[in-house]
Design an enzyme around this catalytic site. Sequence first.
Site, PDB file in Angstrom:
ATOM      1  N   ASP A  20       0.864  -1.167   0.000  1.00 57.83           N
ATOM      2  CA  ASP A  20       0.000   0.000   0.000  1.00 57.83           C
ATOM      3  C   ASP A  20       0.918   1.240   0.000  1.00 57.83           C
ATOM      4  O   ASP A  20       2.106   1.135   0.324  1.00 57.83           O
ATOM      5  CB  ASP A  20      -0.866  -0.053   1.271  1.00 57.83           C
ATOM      6  CG  ASP A  20      -1.537   1.251   1.582  1.00 57.83           C
ATOM      7  OD1 ASP A  20      -2.239   1.763   0.691  1.00 57.83           O
ATOM      8  OD2 ASP A  20      -1.356   1.763   2.708  1.00 57.83           O
ATOM      9  N   ASP A  22      -0.184   5.010   1.042  1.00 58.04           N
ATOM     10  CA  ASP A  22      -0.391   5.960   2.140  1.00 58.04           C
ATOM     11  C   ASP A  22      -0.249   5.279   3.499  1.00 58.04           C
ATOM     12  O   ASP A  22      -0.914   4.278   3.773  1.00 58.04           O
ATOM     13  CB  ASP A  22      -1.770   6.601   2.024  1.00 58.04           C
ATOM     14  CG  ASP A  22      -1.893   7.471   0.794  1.00 58.04           C
ATOM     15  OD1 ASP A  22      -0.873   8.008   0.337  1.00 58.04           O
ATOM     16  OD2 ASP A  22      -3.019   7.600   0.268  1.00 58.04           O
ATOM     17  N   GLU A  29      -0.714  10.597   4.313  1.00 53.27           N
ATOM     18  CA  GLU A  29      -1.913  10.284   3.542  1.00 53.27           C
ATOM     19  C   GLU A  29      -1.981  11.358   2.454  1.00 53.27           C
ATOM     20  O   GLU A  29      -2.182  12.542   2.741  1.00 53.27           O
ATOM     21  CB  GLU A  29      -3.166  10.325   4.420  1.00 53.27           C
ATOM     22  CG  GLU A  29      -3.246   9.212   5.451  1.00 53.27           C
ATOM     23  CD  GLU A  29      -3.630   7.850   4.854  1.00 53.27           C
ATOM     24  OE1 GLU A  29      -4.323   7.818   3.819  1.00 53.27           O
ATOM     25  OE2 GLU A  29      -3.199   6.813   5.425  1.00 53.27           O
ATOM     26  N   SER A 108      -2.410   1.776  -4.788  1.00 54.89           N
ATOM     27  CA  SER A 108      -2.781   2.854  -3.875  1.00 54.89           C
ATOM     28  C   SER A 108      -4.129   3.456  -4.198  1.00 54.89           C
ATOM     29  O   SER A 108      -4.454   3.696  -5.367  1.00 54.89           O
ATOM     30  CB  SER A 108      -1.708   3.957  -3.959  1.00 54.89           C
ATOM     31  OG  SER A 108      -2.103   5.075  -3.193  1.00 54.89           O
ATOM     32  N   LYS A 153      -7.280  -3.362  -5.549  1.00 54.09           N
ATOM     33  CA  LYS A 153      -5.973  -3.701  -4.974  1.00 54.09           C
ATOM     34  C   LYS A 153      -5.732  -5.207  -5.053  1.00 54.09           C
ATOM     35  O   LYS A 153      -4.642  -5.653  -5.432  1.00 54.09           O
ATOM     36  CB  LYS A 153      -5.890  -3.221  -3.518  1.00 54.09           C
ATOM     37  CG  LYS A 153      -5.750  -1.712  -3.392  1.00 54.09           C
ATOM     38  CD  LYS A 153      -5.501  -1.321  -1.935  1.00 54.09           C
ATOM     39  CE  LYS A 153      -4.934   0.096  -1.848  1.00 54.09           C
ATOM     40  NZ  LYS A 153      -4.303   0.361  -0.561  1.00 54.09           N
TER      41      LYS A 153
HETATM   42 MG   LIG Z   1      -2.668   3.056   3.703  1.00 54.71          MG
END
Ligand SMILES: [Mg+2]
Length: 223
Positions: A20, A22, A29, A108, A153
């Site tokens: 991932d 962030d 973020e 992401s 994802k």
């Molecule tokens: Mg994250």
Amino acid sequence: MSVFSTPDASQPARFLVVLDADSTLIQNEAIELLAEEAGSLDHVAAVTERAMRGELDFAASLRERVATLAGLEGLVFDVVRSRITVTPGVQELIAGLHDRGSRVGVVSGGFHELLDPLGAALGLDHLRANRLEVVDGRLTGRVLGPIVDAQAKADALTQWAAENEVPLRQTIAVGDGANDLLMMGVAGLSVAFNAKPAVRERADVTAGRIDLSDVLPLIGLRG
Ligand SMILES: [Mg+2]
């Protein structure tokens, strides 16, 4: 340079690690960095927190947060990129994987506009994120195309594993938020990193500190 340092495309990769972005690859973020520029940080941060806990539909909540960015100049990406902090251990993790013919991807719910230069600098093998619409030099507050959500994802991990001829049991998903849970369920090994409680409870392993090179020994590789 080590003779092993360049991935050999003719050899099947041993592992695929999918991170991932962030609060995992980076310590920020991305949507919050943009919201700070738009003056909508308080609202956006509250929505992000709830989304990462799994309390909101990710795609709908992302559209709501991105809508607050309408009117920002496209140049904001340059400002925000300079404020991104890369998580410790990233370079060691990527070098360690590439040295053993493995691959690393980032998927992401954040944005290509911020992640692409970083991904190129780090030598990522794969990167997939959302794109922000810009018209006449300003953000419209809309996301282009389908949103990268939890299912997207998981789909990215599955697709990259197939492309690299890595069996799913040799894939590792690393993330912190609720929208990482589906890809963590598909991967052979799931690592909760800097993670929300709901993610720590469902991951195979919880990272004990904020250093991404700690993923290497989990799969039998030394940093
Ligand atoms: Mg994250």
